[in-house]
Design an enzyme around this catalytic site. Structure first.
Site, PDB file in Angstrom:
ATOM      1  N   ASP A   1       0.838  -1.204   0.000  1.00 29.11           N
ATOM      2  CA  ASP A   1       0.000   0.000   0.000  1.00 29.11           C
ATOM      3  C   ASP A   1       0.872   1.252   0.000  1.00 29.11           C
ATOM      4  OD1 ASP A   1      -2.305   1.523   0.110  1.00 29.11           O
ATOM      5  OD2 ASP A   1      -3.140   0.462   1.844  1.00 29.11           O
TER       6      ASP A   1
ATOM      7  N   ASP B   1     -10.609   2.155  -3.357  1.00 25.52           N
ATOM      8  CA  ASP B   1     -11.188   1.866  -2.043  1.00 25.52           C
ATOM      9  C   ASP B   1     -12.708   1.889  -2.108  1.00 25.52           C
ATOM     10  OD1 ASP B   1      -8.880   1.395  -0.701  1.00 25.52           O
ATOM     11  OD2 ASP B   1      -8.759   3.335   0.296  1.00 25.52           O
TER      12      ASP B   1
HETATM   13  C1  GLA Z   1      -5.694   1.899   2.212  1.00 20.31           C
HETATM   14  C2  GLA Z   1      -6.081   0.745   1.310  1.00 20.31           C
HETATM   15  C3  GLA Z   1      -7.148  -0.081   1.985  1.00 20.31           C
HETATM   16  C4  GLA Z   1      -6.642  -0.577   3.318  1.00 20.31           C
HETATM   17  C5  GLA Z   1      -6.201   0.588   4.182  1.00 20.31           C
HETATM   18  C6  GLA Z   1      -5.534   0.107   5.448  1.00 20.31           C
HETATM   19  O1  GLA Z   1      -6.744   2.806   2.322  1.00 20.31           O
HETATM   20  O2  GLA Z   1      -6.491   1.200   0.061  1.00 20.31           O
HETATM   21  O3  GLA Z   1      -7.527  -1.155   1.167  1.00 20.31           O
HETATM   22  O4  GLA Z   1      -5.571  -1.456   3.113  1.00 20.31           O
HETATM   23  O5  GLA Z   1      -5.303   1.439   3.498  1.00 20.31           O
HETATM   24  O6  GLA Z   1      -5.105   1.141   6.237  1.00 20.31           O
END
Ligand code: GLA
Length: 748
Positions: free
Chosen positions: A481, A553
């Site tokens: 990420d 997301d």
């Molecule tokens: C980001 C990612 C999510 C999740 C969060 C965790 O927003 O896109 O899918 O992994 O971080 O903190």
């Protein structure tokens, strides 16, 4: 046919394969001119002589060629132009000696050809098997300024694409600073194009936006240190009058994940100059004597079959020449991700129950998302400290991994390697590893700072921390990420080694690639899924290492119809990681049926991200069925051709139709989506399947009998009956956010 290079009179270079031709030639001043890129053409010497005789529209500023005849660059189509001589448009390259601009003049020296372009993890680049590619390198030099410029072009046997990149070398005795080094683009003789871009925001990535070109510059960019949620480096120029499936279209993309700029400049004679590359603002690269700089690769695709044809050309190119060959046709695990199921609120017992519930419905891999390391109970601490949070995992991360493996599942972990929390052991030990000038105010984003990946010690540290966890857990999958963009770009390391800060952004992304390369060299079977706060770094640089990227997301099925449509213009479905999540959706609070969430997620790499331990048996049974269906159809996702049959841009903005055609054309997966119910339904609506085989008959899942391919092409596929009151006995879609999946199978 093998791609080929035809060199005519040592002046004209014609690169061609079965579908496309690219022709460049020497201008009278021995710089490189551009003649043509488009469908494959047959040209002979006489024809080329006629087309390369210059006519100048400009009586204005002139520049004298070697024979002292009047000649201007202002209206010439060029390969790698320079601003500041007789061309007033933006140039592709610029350099300075201290404060003094250099008026560069790269003239032809010679060329060489090779048939090799191996995959090399050191930096993301396209690749091909030996003999399936032709690489032309033209060497030019600016002797007065002590610089050599190599223009590289690759053409592949099977792709409607040209890949371009450059190497600049300082052959002089003093340092020179490159202030602009784009990857090139395409000069076009007209401006009759629409600029198609994929733009948005967090949770709303890659919506299709279209503008008509006009005199002046149409551009998109990112200066965030990542390709970004806001703009994607993929751009198409679609010829005016074309449709989704007809007309000429050019696609441009960079195999790169950092700052970029893509622009189309239309001059006073309605000629278009498209250029793409590293964003020149914030960029200054010092070339010491003998040093070289190589630009990222730009991919230029062509299709005569509209944006849909271009999408297929892009998908084929990315699958065959960017994504790791070992993942090209390999089934991806269906994951169950803990994030939306538990967020930070979990312990071992809760996770094991979740994983066991996943195993029962057919999940392949359990992914433990954020919250497993340091003292991470929320997003305010511990990034940089990649050691297990022992309060949550009394038997260690190795003990937990063992329990997951014992359930018969693969194990995956979330990392955010590029970040550091203000509350972490790492920042206490290495305060100078934070991106920012020392002793100055610095912006915080999602409660975290960015680590200086331009500093090799930082990359070494992360590699050591991560390999320890990978070894202990026998990890199969990583979700990588990256949740904030770079502000106050400054590297204390670069300051220490006396390199310009203008090198920071490119060195940063180089550090990211270096960590990827080292991890994949050490663990070739590891599946690393890319992610950047959702889809904030969905680009070919990341896809070179990560065969799949978390799209957004926002997993609401309705939002995803737009996001996945835009993404599919530039990228293959196999690259798109899609999860079925709970309702009401976390991002938009919309409640859509489970079927619809699956029917949208199916057009990509499927996963689940919800608390299965709270779902009733009927839902679990439905999910188990979905996973079975998906596994049977996954080969189509990996190798099939995606078709946009109806998009939300169509009149009505209420229905979407997608199709996925098997590579051997034996099956078609058809998805139909309707946003809002119509009171009077659309009982006789049909949609043409123009690629159905006219000589075949098809069965259609859930329907009696068979239909001919010819009927599917011309009469069309009957869409599901919509509820309209009197038809309730036969209605297949009732209510809002409905969808239907049909599988069309060719009879033997
Ligand atoms: C980001 C990612 C999510 C999740 C969060 C965790 O927003 O896109 O899918 O992994 O971080 O903190």
């Amino acid at each position: 046919m093998r791609p080929l290079l035809n060199v005519i009179n040592d002046r004209v270079f014609h690169l061609a394969n079965d579908t496309v031709s690219y022709i460049l030639y020497l201008l009278p001043n021995n710089q490189l001119g551009h003649l043509y890129y488009g469908p494959r053409v047959t040209v002979d010497e006489a024809t080329l002589a006629a087309y390369t005789t210059l006519e100048s529209k400009s009586g204005g500023t002139v520049h004298f060629d070697a024979t002292n005849t009047m000649f201007t660059l202002a209206d010439q189509l060029q390969e790698y132009p320079v601003y500041g001589t007789s061309d007033f448009r933006q140039g592709a390259i610029a350099a300075a000696d201290g404060d003094t601009p250099l008026y560069l003049n790269f003239t032809y020296v010679g060329y060489r050809e090779s048939h090799e372009k191996p995959r090399d993890l050191a930096f993301p680049k396209s690749f091909a098997s030996d003999g399936e590619v032709d690489v032309l390198t033209i060497t030019l030099e600016d002797a007065a300024h002590g610089l050599t410029l190599e223009q590289h072009y690759a053409i592949f046997e099977d792709a409607a694409a040209i890949v371009r990149w450059q190497t600049v070398t300082n052959t002089g005795t003093t340092a020179v600073t490159l202030t602009r080094a784009l990857s090139g683009g395409l000069d076009l003789p007209t401006a009759d194009y629409r600029f198609v871009q994929l733009s948005g925001n967090w949770a709303r990535e890659r919506h299709v936006k279209t503008r008509k070109l006009a005199q002046g510059t149409t551009a998109i960019e990112s200066q965030r240190g990542a390709s970004s949620h806001q703009q994607n480096p993929y751009v198409a120029l679609q010829a005016e009058g074309g449709t989704l499936t007809t007309g000429a279209a050019y696609g441009f993309n960079l195999i790169y994940s950092g700052n970029f700029q893509a622009s189309a400049e239309v001059n006073e004679w309605n000629q278009t100059r498209f250029m793409i590359g590293i964003h020149p603002d914030q960029f200054a690269w010092r070339l010491d004597p003998t040093a070289s700089f190589t630009t990222p690769e730009a991919v230029v695709t062509y299709s005569g079959a509209g944006l849909s044809g271009l999408s297929a050309a892009n998908a084929d190119f990315v699958r065959n020449h960017v994504i790791a060959p070992e993942w090209r046709n390999r089934k991806r695990p269906v994951v169950l991700n803990s994030w939306e199921a538990a967020y930070f609120d979990f312990d071992t017992e809760k996770l094991l129950k979740l994983a066991a519930a996943g195993k029962k419905v057919g999940i392949d891999c359990f992914v433990l998302d954020d919250g497993w390391f340091g003292h991470r109970d929320d997003d305010r601490s511990s990034l940089g400290d990649w050691q297990v949070y022992d309060k949550k995992f009394p038997h260690g991360i190795d003990g937990f991994a063992e329990s997951i493996h014992k359930l018969g599942l693969q194990f995956g972990l979330w990392f955010e390697p590029e970040m550091i929390s203000p509350r972490s052991n790492l920042i206490a030990a290495h305060p100078d590893w934070v991106v920012a000038p020392p002793h100055e105010r610095r912006a915080i984003g999602r409660n975290q700072y960015v680590l200086d990946f331009a500093n090799p010690d930082v990359v070494d540290n992360l590699f050591a921390q991560m390999t320890k966890v990978i070894d202990a857990t026998h990890l199969e999958y990583i979700k990588w990420d990256m949740n904030r963009n770079i502000t106050e770009a400054y590297s204390q390391y670069l300051a220490r080694i006396c390199r310009p800060q203008g090198e920071f952004f490119h060195r940063y992304i180089g550090g990211v690639y270096n960590l990827y390369a080292r991890l994949l060299a050490a663990y070739p079977d590891l599946l690393i899924e890319g992610c950047a706060g959702g889809g904030g770094r969905f680009d070919l640089g990341i896809l070179f290492y990560s065969p799949q990227i978390w799209v957004s997301d926002d997993s609401d099925a309705v939002e995803r119809l737009r996001i996945q449509t835009g993404t599919a213009l530039g990228y293959p479905l196999s690259a798109m990681s899609n999860h079925v999540t709970a309702v009401p959706n976390g991002q938009v609070q919309r409640t859509t049926p489970l079927d619809t969430r699956f029917n949208v997620a199916l057009f990509g790499t499927l996963g689940y991200e919800l608390d299965l331990t709270k779902e009733p048996q009927a839902v679990l049974d439905a999910i188990a069925q979905q996973i079975t269906t998906y596994k049977a159809l996954q080969p189509l996702v990996l190798t099939g051709r995606f078709h946009f049959l109806r998009t939300l841009e169509d009149p009505g903005h209420n229905t979407v139709a997608w199709a996925l055609e098997a590579a051997d054309q034996s099956r078609i997966v058809f998805g139909f989506y309707r946003l809002l119910a119509n009171p009077d339904g659309n009982a006789v609506d049909r949609i043409a399947i123009p690629f159905a085989d006219p000589a075949a008959r098809y069965t259609i899942s859930g329907r009696e009998g068979t239909v001919t391919g010819s009927a599917l092409r011309h009469l069309g596929l009957r869409l599901p009956y919509e509820f309209n009151g009197p038809n309730q006995a036969v209605a297949e879609l009732a209510g809002d956010f409905q969808s239907k999946l049909l599988i069309l199978t060719k009879e033997d």
